[in-house]
Enzyme design. Structure first.
Site, PDB file in Angstrom:
ATOM      1  N   ASP A   1      -4.791   1.436  -9.133  1.00  0.00           N
ATOM      2  CA  ASP A   1      -6.239   1.127  -9.381  1.00  0.00           C
ATOM      3  C   ASP A   1      -6.490   0.637 -10.847  1.00  0.00           C
ATOM      4  O   ASP A   1      -7.323  -0.239 -11.309  1.00  0.00           O
ATOM      5  CB  ASP A   1      -6.944   2.291  -8.795  1.00  0.00           C
ATOM      6  CG  ASP A   1      -6.745   2.494  -7.446  1.00  0.00           C
ATOM      7  OD1 ASP A   1      -6.069   1.692  -6.931  1.00  0.00           O
ATOM      8  OD2 ASP A   1      -6.939   3.525  -6.870  1.00  0.00           O
TER       9      ASP A   1
ATOM     10  N   GLU B   1       0.981  -1.335  -0.186  1.00  0.00           N
ATOM     11  CA  GLU B   1      -0.170  -0.048   0.122  1.00  0.00           C
ATOM     12  C   GLU B   1       0.792   1.283  -0.109  1.00  0.00           C
ATOM     13  O   GLU B   1       1.802   1.375   0.600  1.00  0.00           O
ATOM     14  CB  GLU B   1      -0.671  -0.018   1.224  1.00  0.00           C
ATOM     15  CG  GLU B   1      -2.228   0.409   1.212  1.00  0.00           C
ATOM     16  CD  GLU B   1      -3.259  -0.091   0.169  1.00  0.00           C
ATOM     17  OE1 GLU B   1      -2.996   0.056  -0.999  1.00  0.00           O
ATOM     18  OE2 GLU B   1      -3.651  -1.485   0.479  1.00  0.00           O
TER      19      GLU B   1
ATOM     20  N   THR C   1       2.684   2.246  -2.192  1.00  0.00           N
ATOM     21  CA  THR C   1       4.010   1.950  -2.896  1.00  0.00           C
ATOM     22  C   THR C   1       3.988   2.025  -4.370  1.00  0.00           C
ATOM     23  O   THR C   1       4.892   2.321  -4.902  1.00  0.00           O
ATOM     24  CB  THR C   1       4.435   0.322  -2.702  1.00  0.00           C
ATOM     25  OG1 THR C   1       3.117  -0.565  -2.881  1.00  0.00           O
ATOM     26  CG2 THR C   1       4.740   0.229  -1.328  1.00  0.00           C
ATOM     27  N   ASP C   2       2.837   2.283  -4.888  1.00  0.00           N
ATOM     28  CA  ASP C   2       2.772   2.565  -6.191  1.00  0.00           C
ATOM     29  C   ASP C   2       3.385   3.677  -6.786  1.00  0.00           C
ATOM     30  O   ASP C   2       4.203   3.727  -7.714  1.00  0.00           O
ATOM     31  CB  ASP C   2       1.283   2.449  -6.907  1.00  0.00           C
ATOM     32  CG  ASP C   2       0.223   3.320  -6.414  1.00  0.00           C
ATOM     33  OD1 ASP C   2       0.550   4.048  -5.463  1.00  0.00           O
ATOM     34  OD2 ASP C   2      -0.763   3.401  -6.917  1.00  0.00           O
TER      35      ASP C   2
ATOM     36  N   SER D   1     -12.082   1.302  -5.484  1.00  0.00           N
ATOM     37  CA  SER D   1     -11.748   1.782  -6.890  1.00  0.00           C
ATOM     38  C   SER D   1     -12.895   2.138  -7.751  1.00  0.00           C
ATOM     39  O   SER D   1     -12.928   1.736  -8.810  1.00  0.00           O
ATOM     40  CB  SER D   1     -10.639   1.273  -7.134  1.00  0.00           C
ATOM     41  OG  SER D   1      -9.400   1.525  -6.460  1.00  0.00           O
ATOM     42  N   SER D   2     -13.850   2.659  -7.509  1.00  0.00           N
ATOM     43  CA  SER D   2     -15.130   2.686  -8.396  1.00  0.00           C
ATOM     44  C   SER D   2     -14.835   3.820  -9.464  1.00  0.00           C
ATOM     45  O   SER D   2     -15.205   3.603 -10.447  1.00  0.00           O
ATOM     46  CB  SER D   2     -16.418   3.155  -7.706  1.00  0.00           C
ATOM     47  OG  SER D   2     -15.898   4.267  -6.724  1.00  0.00           O
ATOM     48  N   SER D   3     -14.103   4.646  -9.154  1.00  0.00           N
ATOM     49  CA  SER D   3     -13.746   5.815 -10.209  1.00  0.00           C
ATOM     50  C   SER D   3     -12.917   5.215 -11.118  1.00  0.00           C
ATOM     51  O   SER D   3     -12.903   5.326 -12.273  1.00  0.00           O
ATOM     52  CB  SER D   3     -13.098   7.021  -9.473  1.00  0.00           C
ATOM     53  OG  SER D   3     -11.817   6.690  -8.365  1.00  0.00           O
TER      54      SER D   3
HETATM   55  C1  GLA Z   1      -5.397   4.883  -3.523  1.00  0.00           C
HETATM   56  C2  GLA Z   1      -4.367   5.223  -5.001  1.00  0.00           C
HETATM   57  C3  GLA Z   1      -3.597   4.162  -5.452  1.00  0.00           C
HETATM   58  C4  GLA Z   1      -2.597   3.881  -4.522  1.00  0.00           C
HETATM   59  C5  GLA Z   1      -3.536   3.691  -2.958  1.00  0.00           C
HETATM   60  C6  GLA Z   1      -2.470   3.345  -1.866  1.00  0.00           C
HETATM   61  O1  GLA Z   1      -6.043   4.013  -3.793  1.00  0.00           O
HETATM   62  O2  GLA Z   1      -5.640   5.488  -6.096  1.00  0.00           O
HETATM   63  O3  GLA Z   1      -2.793   4.641  -6.639  1.00  0.00           O
HETATM   64  O4  GLA Z   1      -1.676   4.811  -4.025  1.00  0.00           O
HETATM   65  O5  GLA Z   1      -4.380   4.774  -2.660  1.00  0.00           O
HETATM   66  O6  GLA Z   1      -1.910   2.232  -2.056  1.00  0.00           O
END
Ligand code: GLA
Length: 389
Positions: A176, A39, A41-42, A130-132
């Site tokens: 996401d 989490e 980390t992206d 992540s509905s968006s």
């Molecule tokens: C949100 C962001 C992702 C990621 C997470 C945390 O979902 O949209 O890109 O950074 O938070 O891991």
């Protein structure tokens, strides 16, 4: 039953489109996501381990002869008409997820004509699934088909992420949109956010369920703190870089380097960077555990991830911490942690199948008594990514 539900949503959206616009639409579905570990980390060019889920957004669309975009948000009972003859501007509502994607097509000189679009689905809004991203990916995929633009999936992921960054104004990473677009049934995806190389890791769920416990809270500091964490990590890395010019990614740092450069002078940056470094290591260990189907070890790493997110990275909240604390002593819960950006949303729990209903009931009652808020619960399956139906 799950397939039935998906079919029903698809039919409902398709029929609503036909009813409104009297023609057969192109129909695309795109799923929400979970993230097992990795989490925040992206955007640090680290590793993530997400999967698409069986909660989806369905988009029905068809081009028009003019330059108007007719948008219908089926579940919100809302609609809007936007002209493509004027420069596009964010409206600060749900339409930004659609028009942000249109904006990106235009910026790539791919001429978008007017279109009619109806969307809806069952990805819970604001719960961190992540509905968006699901909506952005569905729209990007549909427009790509409609325009025959020949963008590949990774192009569409980058485009959808940019739509979110530039039009919606959230500086999110790639996880996401990537998970929504690339999801594979019963597999989790190990993505290296530096090289964008990915591999699917089998996730043997026999006897287990993934349960999302929804705090039903979304603290408003979420997006500002998100951007602050991003810059803190960049700052930490820049400081490390001065002394270690070859160190270009926090995942390759070691404790000695962090101690030496950050611990005394920049304690906050120290904790942020240490979290990122450790979370990347945890993810690699978690993948090893999955390869030998050692879910006990995997679960322990999930708990450790939560600890780090809460104490070092400070993106949890009392409600999320409470939920993790309640399940920690329960033998049948192998692992749990907050999921996504934090400051609300869900925890993700790895639970023995036979204990699921009792757990939801017990924790639900405790949570209600403790916070005065009801608890949401979703038992999710790992599903496929964006597809034309
Ligand atoms: C949100 C962001 C992702 C990621 C997470 C945390 O979902 O949209 O890109 O950074 O938070 O891991």
């Amino acid at each position: 039953m799950v397939i039935e539900e998906k079919k029903t949503i698809t039919e409902r959206i398709r029929l609503q489109f036909i009813d409104l616009f009297q023609e057969e639409p192109l129909v695309v579905m795109s799923p929400g996501r979970i993230n097992l570990i990795g989490e925040h980390t992206d955007y640090n060019r680290g590793y993530v381990l997400p999967a698409a889920i069986d909660k989806v957004t369905v988009v029905a669309m068809r081009e028009r002869e003019d330059q108007l975009v007719h948008l219908v948000a089926s579940d919100l009972d809302a609609n809007l008409v936007i002209s493509l003859e004027q420069p596009l501007k964010p409206a600060g509502n749900w339409s930004d997820y659609v028009m942000g994607v249109v904006d990106q097509f235009q910026k790539r000189n791919l001429p978008v004509r007017g279109f009619n679009l109806v969307f809806g689905g069952n990805v819970p809004l604001g719960a961190g699934m992540s509905s968006s991203a699901a909506l952005e990916c569905a729209v990007a995929f549909a427009l790509n088909e409609q325009l025959d633009a020949k963008l590949n999936r990774m192009d569409l992921v980058a485009l959808a992420q940019k739509a979110e960054n530039e039009f919606v104004g959230v500086n999110c990473g790639i996880m996401d949109q990537f998970s929504s677009m690339f999801g594979q049934k019963n597999k989790v995806l190990k993505l290296d956010c530096e090289t964008l190389e990915y591999e699917s890791v089998p996730f043997e769920m026999d006897g287990f369920r993934i349960v999302l416990l929804d705090t039903h809270v979304k603290h408003s500091l979420g997006s500002s703190e998100y951007n602050i964490r991003r810059s803190q990590c960049e700052e930490g890395l820049a400081l490390l870089n001065r002394q270690y010019p070859d160190l270009t990614n926090l995942r390759n740092a070691n404790l000695d380097q962090l101690d030496q450069v950050l611990r005394k002078e920049h304690p906050v940056l120290y904790h942020r960077c240490r979290y990122v470094m450790e979370e990347n290591h945890r993810l690699l260990d978690a993948c090893k555990a999955l390869h030998i189907n050692d879910l006990r070890t995997f679960g322990k790493l999930m708990y450790a991830s939560h600890e780090g997110l809460s104490r070092r990275y400070e993106v949890s909240c009392p409600e999320l911490d409470y939920l993790v604390e309640q399940v920690r002593p329960v033998e049948a819960v192998y692992g749990a942690r907050m999921m996504g950006g934090g400051f609300g949303g869900c925890t993700i729990n790895l639970v023995k199948s036979e204990a699921v209903s009792e757990l939801i009931e017990t924790v639900g009652n405790l949570y209600q008594d403790h916070t005065g808020t009801s608890l949401g619960a979703y038992v999710v399956q790992i599903g496929n990514g964006t597809a034309l139906l």
